[in-house]
Design an enzyme around this catalytic site. Structure first.
Site, PDB file in Angstrom:
ATOM      1  N   ALA A  66       0.866  -1.172   0.000  1.00 47.40           N
ATOM      2  CA  ALA A  66       0.000   0.000   0.000  1.00 47.40           C
ATOM      3  C   ALA A  66       0.905   1.225   0.000  1.00 47.40           C
ATOM      4  O   ALA A  66       2.081   1.150   0.366  1.00 47.40           O
ATOM      5  CB  ALA A  66      -0.889  -0.013   1.233  1.00 47.40           C
ATOM      6  N   GLY A 109       0.622  -4.899   0.951  1.00 49.24           N
ATOM      7  CA  GLY A 109      -0.598  -4.916   0.145  1.00 49.24           C
ATOM      8  C   GLY A 109      -0.410  -5.608  -1.201  1.00 49.24           C
ATOM      9  O   GLY A 109      -1.370  -6.143  -1.769  1.00 49.24           O
ATOM     10  N   GLU A 112      -0.853  -9.128  -0.437  1.00 55.38           N
ATOM     11  CA  GLU A 112      -2.277  -9.301  -0.113  1.00 55.38           C
ATOM     12  C   GLU A 112      -3.146  -9.259  -1.371  1.00 55.38           C
ATOM     13  O   GLU A 112      -4.122  -9.998  -1.488  1.00 55.38           O
ATOM     14  CB  GLU A 112      -2.695  -8.219   0.884  1.00 55.38           C
ATOM     15  CG  GLU A 112      -1.990  -8.398   2.225  1.00 55.38           C
ATOM     16  CD  GLU A 112      -2.168  -7.223   3.165  1.00 55.38           C
ATOM     17  OE1 GLU A 112      -1.743  -6.103   2.806  1.00 55.38           O
ATOM     18  OE2 GLU A 112      -2.742  -7.405   4.246  1.00 55.38           O
ATOM     19  N   GLU A 132       4.858  -5.076   7.095  1.00 52.76           N
ATOM     20  CA  GLU A 132       4.192  -3.989   7.836  1.00 52.76           C
ATOM     21  C   GLU A 132       4.742  -3.798   9.240  1.00 52.76           C
ATOM     22  O   GLU A 132       4.753  -2.683   9.767  1.00 52.76           O
ATOM     23  CB  GLU A 132       2.674  -4.257   7.911  1.00 52.76           C
ATOM     24  CG  GLU A 132       1.940  -4.067   6.602  1.00 52.76           C
ATOM     25  CD  GLU A 132       1.901  -5.304   5.720  1.00 52.76           C
ATOM     26  OE1 GLU A 132       2.648  -6.263   5.993  1.00 52.76           O
ATOM     27  OE2 GLU A 132       1.112  -5.307   4.758  1.00 52.76           O
TER      28      GLU A 132
HETATM   29  N1  CO8 Z   1       4.583   3.145  -0.781  1.00 61.32           N
HETATM   30  C1  CO8 Z   1       4.967   4.314  -1.362  1.00 61.32           C
HETATM   31  N2  CO8 Z   1       6.090   4.424  -2.107  1.00 61.32           N
HETATM   32  C2  CO8 Z   1       6.851   3.317  -2.282  1.00 61.32           C
HETATM   33  C3  CO8 Z   1       6.511   2.076  -1.708  1.00 61.32           C
HETATM   34  C4  CO8 Z   1       5.303   2.016  -0.935  1.00 61.32           C
HETATM   35  N3  CO8 Z   1       4.870   0.852  -0.380  1.00 61.32           N
HETATM   36  N4  CO8 Z   1       7.457   1.166  -2.034  1.00 61.32           N
HETATM   37  C5  CO8 Z   1       8.369   1.827  -2.786  1.00 61.32           C
HETATM   38  N5  CO8 Z   1       7.999   3.113  -2.949  1.00 61.32           N
HETATM   39  C6  CO8 Z   1       8.723   4.167  -3.699  1.00 61.32           C
HETATM   40  C7  CO8 Z   1       9.956   4.612  -2.962  1.00 61.32           C
HETATM   41  O1  CO8 Z   1       9.632   5.537  -1.965  1.00 61.32           O
HETATM   42  C8  CO8 Z   1      10.793   5.182  -4.087  1.00 61.32           C
HETATM   43  O2  CO8 Z   1      10.278   6.461  -4.385  1.00 61.32           O
HETATM   44  P1  CO8 Z   1      11.317   7.725  -4.511  1.00 61.32           P
HETATM   45  O3  CO8 Z   1      12.169   7.353  -5.676  1.00 61.32           O
HETATM   46  O4  CO8 Z   1      10.410   8.872  -4.751  1.00 61.32           O
HETATM   47  O5  CO8 Z   1      12.060   7.757  -3.247  1.00 61.32           O
HETATM   48  C9  CO8 Z   1      10.445   4.286  -5.262  1.00 61.32           C
HETATM   49  O6  CO8 Z   1       9.213   3.642  -4.919  1.00 61.32           O
HETATM   50  C10 CO8 Z   1      11.487   3.204  -5.505  1.00 61.32           C
HETATM   51  O7  CO8 Z   1      11.659   2.483  -4.286  1.00 61.32           O
HETATM   52  P2  CO8 Z   1      13.105   2.262  -3.612  1.00 61.32           P
HETATM   53  O8  CO8 Z   1      14.026   3.360  -3.968  1.00 61.32           O
HETATM   54  O9  CO8 Z   1      12.877   1.994  -2.165  1.00 61.32           O
HETATM   55  O10 CO8 Z   1      13.548   0.926  -4.376  1.00 61.32           O
HETATM   56  P3  CO8 Z   1      14.563  -0.181  -3.837  1.00 61.32           P
HETATM   57  O11 CO8 Z   1      14.832  -1.067  -4.992  1.00 61.32           O
HETATM   58  O12 CO8 Z   1      15.717   0.452  -3.136  1.00 61.32           O
HETATM   59  O13 CO8 Z   1      13.747  -1.008  -2.715  1.00 61.32           O
HETATM   60  C11 CO8 Z   1      11.833  -2.119  -1.802  1.00 61.32           C
HETATM   61  C12 CO8 Z   1      12.632  -1.773  -3.057  1.00 61.32           C
HETATM   62  C13 CO8 Z   1      12.645  -3.093  -0.899  1.00 61.32           C
HETATM   63  C14 CO8 Z   1      10.550  -2.852  -2.267  1.00 61.32           C
HETATM   64  C15 CO8 Z   1      11.481  -0.866  -1.003  1.00 61.32           C
HETATM   65  O14 CO8 Z   1      10.923   0.083  -1.887  1.00 61.32           O
HETATM   66  C16 CO8 Z   1      10.513  -1.062   0.127  1.00 61.32           C
HETATM   67  O15 CO8 Z   1      10.891  -1.576   1.160  1.00 61.32           O
HETATM   68  N6  CO8 Z   1       9.236  -0.634  -0.051  1.00 61.32           N
HETATM   69  C17 CO8 Z   1       8.225  -0.666   0.965  1.00 61.32           C
HETATM   70  C18 CO8 Z   1       7.758  -2.078   1.212  1.00 61.32           C
HETATM   71  C19 CO8 Z   1       6.727  -2.070   2.311  1.00 61.32           C
HETATM   72  O16 CO8 Z   1       6.990  -1.783   3.447  1.00 61.32           O
HETATM   73  N7  CO8 Z   1       5.471  -2.436   1.975  1.00 61.32           N
HETATM   74  C20 CO8 Z   1       4.383  -2.498   2.906  1.00 61.32           C
HETATM   75  C21 CO8 Z   1       3.598  -1.234   2.869  1.00 61.32           C
HETATM   76  S1  CO8 Z   1       2.338  -1.161   4.134  1.00 61.32           S
HETATM   77  C22 CO8 Z   1       1.061  -2.061   3.492  1.00 61.32           C
HETATM   78  O17 CO8 Z   1       1.127  -2.562   2.419  1.00 61.32           O
HETATM   79  C23 CO8 Z   1      -0.161  -2.159   4.357  1.00 61.32           C
HETATM   80  C24 CO8 Z   1      -1.363  -2.706   3.598  1.00 61.32           C
HETATM   81  C25 CO8 Z   1      -2.649  -2.315   4.255  1.00 61.32           C
HETATM   82  C26 CO8 Z   1      -3.274  -1.108   3.634  1.00 61.32           C
HETATM   83  C27 CO8 Z   1      -4.650  -0.878   4.100  1.00 61.32           C
HETATM   84  C28 CO8 Z   1      -5.452   0.060   3.182  1.00 61.32           C
HETATM   85  C29 CO8 Z   1      -4.947   1.477   3.155  1.00 61.32           C
END
Ligand code: CO8
Length: 258
Positions: A66, A109, A112, A132
């Site tokens: 998400a 998400g 999910e 998360e």
């Molecule tokens: N949300 C928003 N932006 C994201 C997300 C995300 N989940 N994942 C990546 N991005 C963005 C980064 O911020 C980055 O943007 P910018 O260039 O502007 O800084 C761009 O995508 C590229 O990402 P990275 O530079 O981080 O790329 P890497 O190759 O270094 O890393 C990863 C890849 C490991 C996947 C890393 O991006 C990461 O850890 N992402 C987050 C993963 C995460 O924690 N996911 C869980 C999110 S919480 C969730 O899903 C809860 C669900 C319930 C929702 C309920 C309804 C609202």
């Protein structure tokens, strides 16, 4: 939704394709994405020319979760007031079989969303996880419930409590994915599988999905009652008569596909 901004939507033969398309955010699922995916899936579901739906992302990410930036500043009452889950509930409720074709990250998400689909085809590059806990929250798009049903309590608990990411091979071993294929073959394999499914009789596909859903959600006794009902109801369809006549006449069936 009058025009899709975050997804690409395409019909190929009897298959509806939904490609998540927010490359700058690794396909993070914001409110707009969920609404668009729901609208696209519902439109395919209403079309009897469609017998299967494929949801996919990019090579690097199916979806990295998400949208953290969209959620970050919300209060608890804002989270409760807005029906963040409504669109995903609509998506999960479509009658048409849905295949998730996962390459790269399927986190939070994203994992999910894959679990809302009926079949998860994974590239060998796929990475799954519920990270998360690293953000100070818990899975919120069905992960705590669907992951346990998919892989059992102890595997799910380890993944949800540690936030550990797993590769495609481990995901297949624990039963989270249907099949792993070479990354270069993912879309071809998804196409073959989706075309195969979409060639079947639509009423029997709907019935099969309804019985599978029942198995996830009800007791054995209730699930068997659903199966009995669905099985019987198909005997009023032309496709059942055609399917069984084709068997008797030793020829391929020609389903109506209206
Ligand atoms: N949300 C928003 N932006 C994201 C997300 C995300 N989940 N994942 C990546 N991005 C963005 C980064 O911020 C980055 O943007 P910018 O260039 O502007 O800084 C761009 O995508 C590229 O990402 P990275 O530079 O981080 O790329 P890497 O190759 O270094 O890393 C990863 C890849 C490991 C996947 C890393 O991006 C990461 O850890 N992402 C987050 C993963 C995460 O924690 N996911 C869980 C999110 S919480 C969730 O899903 C809860 C669900 C319930 C929702 C309920 C309804 C609202």
């Amino acid at each position: 939704v009058t025009e899709y901004e975050t997804i690409l939507v395409e019909q190929r033969g009897r298959v509806g394709w939904i490609t998540l398309n927010r490359p700058q955010a690794l396909n993070a699922l914001n409110g707009r994405v969920s609404e668009e995916v729901a609208v696209a899936a519902e439109a395919f579901d209403a079309d009897s020319g469609i017998g299967a739906i494929v949801v996919t992302g990019s090579e690097k990410a199916f979806a990295a979760g998400a949208d953290i930036k969209e959620m970050e500043s919300k209060t608890a009452s804002e989270m409760l007031e807005t029906d963040h889950f409504g669109a995903w509930t609509r998506f999960a409720a479509v009658r048409t079989p849905v295949i998730a074709a996962v390459s790269g990250y399927a986190l939070g998400g994203g994992c999910e969303l894959a679990m809302m689909c009926d079949i998860i085809l994974a590239a060998d590059s796929a990475r799954f996880g519920q990270p998360e806990i690293n953000l100070g929250v818990v899975p919120g798009m069905g992960g705590t419930q669907r992951l346990i049903r998919a892989v059992g309590y102890y595997k799910a608990a380890e993944l949800i409590l540690s936030g550990r990411m797993i590769d495609a091979a481990e995901a297949e071993r624990i039963g989270l994915v249907s099949r792993v294929v070479a990354a270069t073959e993912l879309l071809a394999e998804a196409t073959t599988l989706a075309d195969t499914i979409a060639s079947k009789s639509l009423p029997s596909l709907y019935a099969a999905k309804a019985t599978l859903d029942a198995a996830m959600e009800t007791s054995l006794e209730d699930g068997l009652a659903v199966e009995k009902q669905q099985f019987a109801a198909l005997f009023d369809t032309a496709d059942q008569k055609e399917g069984m006549a084709a068997f008797r006449e030793k020829r391929p069936p020609h389903f109506a596909h209206r």
